[in-house]
Enzyme design. Structure first.
Site, mmCIF file in Angstrom:
data_model
loop_
_atom_site.group_PDB
_atom_site.id
_atom_site.type_symbol
_atom_site.label_atom_id
_atom_site.label_comp_id
_atom_site.label_asym_id
_atom_site.label_seq_id
_atom_site.Cartn_x
_atom_site.Cartn_y
_atom_site.Cartn_z
ATOM 1 C CE LYS A 102 107.883 72.795 45.267
ATOM 2 N NZ LYS A 102 107.818 74.281 45.196
ATOM 3 C CD GLU A 122 108.779 78.163 46.438
ATOM 4 O OE1 GLU A 122 108.477 77.594 45.365
ATOM 5 O OE2 GLU A 122 109.910 78.061 46.968
ATOM 6 C CB CYS A 148 112.747 78.432 29.667
ATOM 7 S SG CYS A 148 111.557 77.491 28.748
#
Ligand code: NAD
Length: 511
Positions: free
Chosen positions: A187, A190, A295
């Site tokens: 996933k 988006e 990050c």
């Protein structure tokens, strides 16, 4: 709309078609919910991404579950061969992939090429699957008894990934999960989904059987379906800390193995003996590269002593005058826009709050002029001095091109600051003193440490992970830890009695 009606096997990057899902070897578009994907340099919605419903995610899990028995029993060397071909296809399509990353993420082409290369290195490591899965064997642990440990796949596993590395972070996960014999549901973010879907389609082209690798685009509904479904055995997550904590807690409560990598606040200590010109160059790239949306970005410089801080401020200020901010298509730019208008406002909000709380804005990136891209989501390189630990801009992750300076008197004070921070992803010390560097790396409570190395992102054959609230779970991402994460150990003890000898019942513990 029926998913079958919209199914296709062709690799398409057509902008008028929404970005769909890869299920059982076909790209499908569900058509019930979608959202805009922006070109952050122009500020325009350039396409749509289809948002998977629970039903579509369940369809993907069903496909993966069906593909699992055959894939599990495919010899590791054959699984690895798919990765060899995949690596070749990634290299062949690198320019196309980096163009897609640039259009949706905004990172400059040279930076996207670097991201992809780091991703490919994980594919190369996964090619060693037959070696990595050899297991452990002991002969004659007792009379006629041999024992071995083997690493079996888990089944169907899932990965949920952030926007900032749409190619690399997914490649941290599924190449290793797949060569270990699992089937995968990804996933992606988006916000920049095209390159991730395209890359997964290359895996099909490399010969991966249908259903082994599936991609579902979507939002919380898709994620929650993966977390709830009993057929998902393990979840790898990379993203912000609040979501990482939610994923980890929910996955654990639902009996799944989980590793959830979260946010960061990475400090660099500048010692008085550091080579300041070199440190400034390193800090420029590590703080502002990729607009600070890494990050592992260095977002805080802790200067030991006022003289060090003053030298740092003056050298940074003049070096930052040459920073070039712009669109991904111009490779002479240093960095591009941030991901969304909302995020641009958030970054500017942190700069405002630092100013209101008494810090000094030395270089102000709040209103960058980017000719031809006036509506883009740009924030210029920003340098803030005299930041203190109580400030909100210090406590929280900004995730933008903002470097804050904290002044301290001693190295121990600098280390205490880092150790007390809630995040512990990466850190670095700039010094010429080996004893200080050794003390630092021994005692700092951070997972990835650099000594005169500003972005100590481990190479693919080590593992990546922070400490404290930068990682929930025990095993780090990629490298040797990924082999452990995506397999379960089984230890078999075997006896073939010789010459038909039978033993009597034994009631004491066998020794
Ligand atoms: P994010 O947490 O907003 O999103 C990550 C993923 O979680 C996306 O796929 C998103 O769709 C999903 N998600 C978002 N909200 C959700 C919700 N309420 N419920 C379920 N799923 C949800 O992160 P982001 O903005 O895409 O990425 C930036 C963050 O990721 C930063 O905090 C950065 O430090 C972190 N990051 C960490 C690492 C690491 O290795 N530690 C690496 C890259 C990025």
């Amino acid at each position: 709309m029926s998913t079958d009606a919209m199914a296709s096997t062709a690799i398409t990057t057509d902008k008028t078609t929404p970005v769909g899902h890869l299920i059982n070897g076909k790209v499908i578009i569900e058509g019930s919910r979608s959202q805009d994907v922006f070109n952050p340099a122009t500020g325009e919605a350039s396409k749509q991404v289809d948002l998977a419903s629970r039903r579509t995610v369940e369809e993907a899990i069903t496909a993966a579950q069906a593909a699992y028995p055959a894939w599990r029993n495919t010899p590791p060397i054959k699984r690895a061969r798919v990765m060899f071909r995949f690596k070749e296809l990634l290299e062949k399509n690198a320019d196309r992939i980096c163009e897609m990353i640039g259009e949706e993420h905004g990172k400059i082409n040279h930076d996207a090429q670097g991201e992809l290369q780091r991703g490919i290195e994980n594919v190369e490591y996964a090619c060693a699957a037959p070696e990595l899965l050899k297991g452990e064997h002991s002969k004659n642990v007792g009379p006629n008894i041999d024992s071995w440990s083997e690493f079996q796949p888990l089944g169907v596993v899932a990965g949920i990934t952030p926007f900032n590395f749409p190619a690399m972070v997914p490649l941290w996960m599924y190449p290793m999960a797949l060569v270990c014999g699992n089937c995968f549901i990804l996933k992606p973010s988006e916000r920049d989904p095209s390159s991730t879907l395209f890359i997964a389609q290359l895996l099909q082209e490399a010969g991966l059987p249908d259903g082994v690798m599936n991609v579902v685009n979507g939002d919380k509904e898709a994620v929650d379906t993966l977390l709830d479904d009993d057929r998902i055995q393990a979840v790898s997550f990379v993203g912000s800390t609040p979501i990482a904590e939610y994923i980890y807690t929910t996955a654990n409560a639902n009996g799944k193995r989980c590793q959830a990598l979260g946010g960061a606040k990475n400090h660099a200590i500048l010692m008085p003996d550091a080579d300041m010109d070199n440190a400034v160059n390193q800090l420029l790239g590590a703080a502002f590269g990729s607009s600070g949306e890494r990050c592992m970005a260095l977002s805080v410089a802790v200067a030991v002593g006022d003289a060090t801080a003053d030298a740092l401020v003056s050298k940074m200020q003049s070096a930052m005058a040459n920073l070039k901010v712009g669109a991904h298509t111009d490779n002479s730019n240093d960095f591009g826009p941030v991901i969304t208008r909302q995020h641009q406002n958030k970054v500017v909000g942190y700069i405002n709050s630092a100013e209101e709380q008494g810090a000094e804005i030395i270089v102000d990136g709040r209103n960058p002029q980017v000719s031809g891209y006036e509506n883009g989501f740009f924030v210029g390189g920003t340098l803030i001095d005299k930041v203190t630990p109580e400030m909100q801009s210090y406590q929280e992750e900004i995730f933008g091109p903002v470097l804050q300076i904290i002044r301290v008197e001693t190295m121990q004070e600098a280390m205490d600051l880092i150790n007390d921070h809630e995040y512990g992803n990466g850190t670095c010390i700039f010094t010429r003193d080996g004893e200080a560097a050794r003390y630092f790396s021994d005692n700092i409570k951070v997972g990835m440490v650099g000594i005169n190395v500003p972005l100590p992102v481990p190479v693919a054959f080590h593992s990546f992970g922070g400490w404290k609230r930068s990682l929930f779970g025990d095993l780090h991402a990629y490298g040797p830890d990924a082999v452990r994460f995506y397999t379960k150990r089984k230890t078999v003890t075997q006896r073939w009695p010789s010459a038909g000898i039978r033993e009597g019942a034994l009631f004491s513990m066998p020794t």
